[in-house]
Design a protein around this motif. Structure first.
Motif, short mmCIF file in Angstrom:
data_model
loop_
_atom_site.label_atom_id
_atom_site.label_comp_id
_atom_site.label_asym_id
_atom_site.label_seq_id
_atom_site.Cartn_x
_atom_site.Cartn_y
_atom_site.Cartn_z
N LEU A 137 -10.69 4.77 -37.40
CA LEU A 137 -10.83 3.37 -37.02
C LEU A 137 -11.13 3.21 -35.53
O LEU A 137 -11.80 2.26 -35.12
CB LEU A 137 -9.56 2.59 -37.37
N VAL A 138 -10.64 4.14 -34.70
CA VAL A 138 -10.85 4.02 -33.25
C VAL A 138 -12.33 4.18 -32.88
O VAL A 138 -12.91 3.28 -32.25
CB VAL A 138 -9.97 5.05 -32.50
N PRO A 139 -13.00 5.29 -33.25
CA PRO A 139 -14.44 5.36 -32.94
C PRO A 139 -15.25 4.31 -33.68
O PRO A 139 -16.28 3.85 -33.15
CB PRO A 139 -14.83 6.78 -33.38
N ALA A 140 -14.80 3.91 -34.87
CA ALA A 140 -15.51 2.86 -35.60
C ALA A 140 -15.46 1.55 -34.82
O ALA A 140 -16.46 0.83 -34.73
CB ALA A 140 -14.91 2.68 -36.99
N LEU A 141 -14.29 1.26 -34.26
CA LEU A 141 -14.14 0.03 -33.48
C LEU A 141 -14.98 0.08 -32.22
O LEU A 141 -15.60 -0.91 -31.82
CB LEU A 141 -12.66 -0.18 -33.13
N ILE A 142 -15.03 1.25 -31.58
CA ILE A 142 -15.85 1.42 -30.38
C ILE A 142 -17.32 1.16 -30.71
O ILE A 142 -18.04 0.47 -29.96
CB ILE A 142 -15.66 2.82 -29.78
N ALA A 143 -17.78 1.71 -31.83
CA ALA A 143 -19.17 1.51 -32.23
C ALA A 143 -19.46 0.03 -32.50
O ALA A 143 -20.51 -0.50 -32.10
CB ALA A 143 -19.47 2.34 -33.48
N LEU A 144 -18.52 -0.64 -33.17
CA LEU A 144 -18.71 -2.05 -33.49
C LEU A 144 -18.76 -2.89 -32.21
O LEU A 144 -19.62 -3.77 -32.08
CB LEU A 144 -17.58 -2.53 -34.40
#
Length: 262
Positions: free
Chosen positions: A15-22
């Motif tokens: 979820l952390v890299p996913a949130l960064i990408a978003l």
């Protein structure tokens, strides 16, 4: 199927890299919206230069989309109903403009239709028809691949049944194949139009940047931020219009996608 079934068992740490990408994708768009001067927005998008660029983009985009539909749907049907090897070659040829840098596409069109090109006698370069050709070149793959996927997914069972009942090829196409592929056709047309009005690189090289003749919205935006043409306030307003068009495209495609209402 419950919501938990859809979530699966992916590690929560993703979820952390996913949130960064978003955040990376959303923040620039938020910054763009924040720079819009809403008090002058209507004035900005209705100025003479902005209106010319907007009208030119819409008209050429619609013409390019119509051309893509006329030639692209038959090409998509041909790919979908060809053997695996032929379909692979045709699909690769259609995909090339998707991965080709737009500037390279503009150079290719210039060497084909430019004054010294193979068809230079037609006098198409640096004219409004050149805008349509550039838009068609970069947008056609979106329509072809969307329609080809829809036709291939629908299979041939219904067509075979119609043929067994005595229907000819044109009747099968009109009454069976195209209705089954309708969601893909609509999605392809919408994506094609969105790509056409957002085209920049090929248009700049092949059609030029003449206000009222070849200067579309992307070119007007680029020109403004290089200190010429429309004001930067107008450029930001036009950029917001293109963003709104992109969002509308996503909503339309989602609405026509099979199972979207479930």
């Amino acid at each position: 199927m419950s919501a938990a079934d859809h979530r699966g068992h992916a590690p929560r740490a993703l979820l952390v890299p996913a949130l960064i990408a978003l955040v990376f994708l959303v923040l620039p768009l938020a910054a763009l919206v924040a720079r819009v001067n809403w008090s002058t927005f209507v004035t900005d998008v209705t100025s003479d230069a902005a209106r010319d660029a907007l009208v030119l983009s819409l008209v050429t985009g619609l013409v390019a989309t119509a051309v893509c539909a006329i030639v692209g749907v038959p090409l998509a049907l041909t790919i979908a109903r060809s053997g695996p090897r032929v379909a692979a070659v045709l699909r690769a040829a259609v995909t090339i403009p998707l991965v080709l840098p737009p500037m390279v596409g503009g150079v290719a069109l210039l060497y084909l239709f430019g004054r010294a090109g193979w068809f230079g006698g037609l006098g198409l370069s640096f004219s409004t028809p050149a805008v349509v050709l550039a838009q068609t070149f970069v947008a056609l793959p979106f329509l072809v691949l969307a329609v080809e996927g829809a036709v291939r997914t629908s299979g041939v069972e219904y067509e075979r049944t119609a043929a067994a009942l005595g229907a000819n090829r044109w009747t099968i196409l009109r009454r069976v194949t195209l209705p089954l592929a309708a969601p893909g056709i609509v999605a392809g047309v919408v994506l094609c139009f969105a790509r056409a009005i957002g085209e920049f690189g090929a248009t700049a090289l092949f059609a030029g940047n003449r206000p009222g003749v070849t200067q579309t919205m992307p070119l007007a935006i680029y020109t403004a931020f290089n200190g010429a043409g429309v004001s930067q306030g107008t450029a930001v307003a036009l950029a917001l219009l293109l963003l709104a068009a992109a969002i509308a495209v996503l909503l339309l495609v989602r609405g026509w996608r099979p199972g979207a209402t479930r």
